[in-house]
Design an enzyme around this catalytic site. Structure first.
Site, PDB file in Angstrom:
ATOM      1  CD  GLU A  48      -2.488   1.211   2.682  1.00 31.64           C
ATOM      2  OE1 GLU A  48      -3.573   1.993   2.588  1.00 31.64           O
ATOM      3  OE2 GLU A  48      -2.463   0.253   3.593  1.00 31.64           O
ATOM      4  CE  LYS A 135      -7.903   1.963   2.675  1.00 27.10           C
ATOM      5  NZ  LYS A 135      -6.995   1.887   3.709  1.00 27.10           N
ATOM      6  CB  CYS A 169      -5.192  -1.626   4.093  1.00 28.88           C
ATOM      7  SG  CYS A 169      -4.651  -1.571   5.664  1.00 28.88           S
TER       8      CYS A 169
END
Length: 346
Positions: A48, A135, A169
């Site tokens: 990430e 994200k 994540c």
């Protein structure tokens, strides 16, 4: 002739960026791509926010303090525009290595001075950008520097051996996001993780709990790529005496792994070191789990459950003009607009 899938080598990166240095971290990413290519990998996943760094300083520093604000400004200055010279260099490395890469990065829009996304960039073995995933919901301190993406980037992309998807994540535990990707039947999914989360939650436990169930429910192979906290990053955070022990405990650790479609762990841990873990996998192994539990097909009830995904991005600004004015007449004239590599025709 039967529809046989390939046997391919998957690669998961466990590494630290050159903290908040875009050019140097792009160079490091290219080196890792080339290394994975030399080892025969066909897809490699990165952590990430690998380029130029993940804003983990908010875990240990006040949000509006001198350190956090200074690091956040450097994050924007070193964020990546897609496409740009930085993505061109990554594409050249992928072409030379002959593989597909999914690279975590902090993305900014061209010619702006604000707003960033937590992004995974998908690049094919010909060096071309396949697409990106932004994200959907920034987590905890990320919300101070990242905005959420939209449904237009919630998708899988075609690699030579089949579809590849990715999530960042904790959204790997979002059942609706997972279900949306599941319907695109990825063979490989890249789960991108930072180097640490917080003193209240062990990243190793989170990855284990999430990714093994993720692999089983999606019926695919999962690449867990994780960051590594190095000494240079700890020093940049300027931690207090109270904060430093937690960071020192995290220093050097990584949890990269590759999970099979029945939830089995296929790799040995690298331990406290940077590097790449590999697994040779037979993609045909996804079929029996899917024959038993295809949650995007026969093992679901669309007459009972309904999931809607808005796959468009809302405009930030729209303009209108009074009818009959020069501006309105000009707007009525058809204009050919070039599509970017990431645009969707509607």
């Amino acid at each position: 002739m039967s529809d046989m899938l390939e046997t391919v080598r998957l690669a998961a990166v466990q590494a630290a960026p050159v903290h908040l240095d875009r050019e140097a971290t792009v160079e490091k990413a290219c080196s890792l791509i080339l290394e994975a290519g030399k080892q025969g990998a066909k897809v490699v996943g990165f952590p990430e926010g690998f380029i130029p760094a993940h804003p983990s300083w908010y875990t240990v520093r006040p949000a509006t303090g001198r350190v956090s604000l200074g690091l956040s400004r450097r994050l924007f200055q070193n964020a990546v525009v897609i496409p740009s010279e930085s993505t061109d260099r990554l594409g050249q490395a992928c072409q030379q290595a002959g593989l597909t890469a999914v690279v975590g990065m902090c993305e900014k829009r061209p010619d702006t001075t604000g707003t960033m996304f937590n992004t995974q960039l998908f690049i094919g073995p010909d060096g071309a950008i396949l697409g990106k995933h932004q994200k959907l919901v920034p987590t905890v301190g990320e919300r101070l520097v990242h905005t959420g993406g939209w449904g237009d980037t919630l998708k899988a992309y075609k690699a030579p051996f089949g579809n590849v998807s990715g999530l960042v994540c904790a959204e790997n535990a979002n059942p609706l996001a997972v279900f949306a990707l599941m319907n695109m039947y990825p063979l490989v999914h890249v789960a991108a993780w930072p180097s640490f989360v917080s003193p209240a939650l062990k990243l190793e436990d989170l990855i284990t709990a999430v990714s093994r169930g993720l692999a089983y429910s999606m019926g695919c192979f999962v690449i867990n790529a994780t960051g590594v906290l190095d000494q240079a990053t700890i020093d940049a955070y300027e931690p207090s005496a109270e904060e430093r022990p937690f960071l020192e405990q995290c220093r050097g650790r990584g949890y990269a792994s590759i999970i099979g479609p029945t939830g089995q762990l296929l790799t040995e841990p690298l331990g406290d070191a940077e590097g790449i873990v590999y697994a040779d996998v037979d993609l045909n192994d996804v079929m029996i789990p899917k024959l038993i539990n295809d949650f995007a097909g026969h093992y679901n009830r669309p007459d009972v459950f309904s999931v809607h995904v808005n796959d468009s991005a809302p405009p930030m600004l729209s303009r209108s003009a009074v009818a009959g004015t020069p501006a309105a007449l000009e707007a009525e004239s058809p204009v050919e607009l070039p599509l970017t590599p990431l645009s969707l025709a509607r």
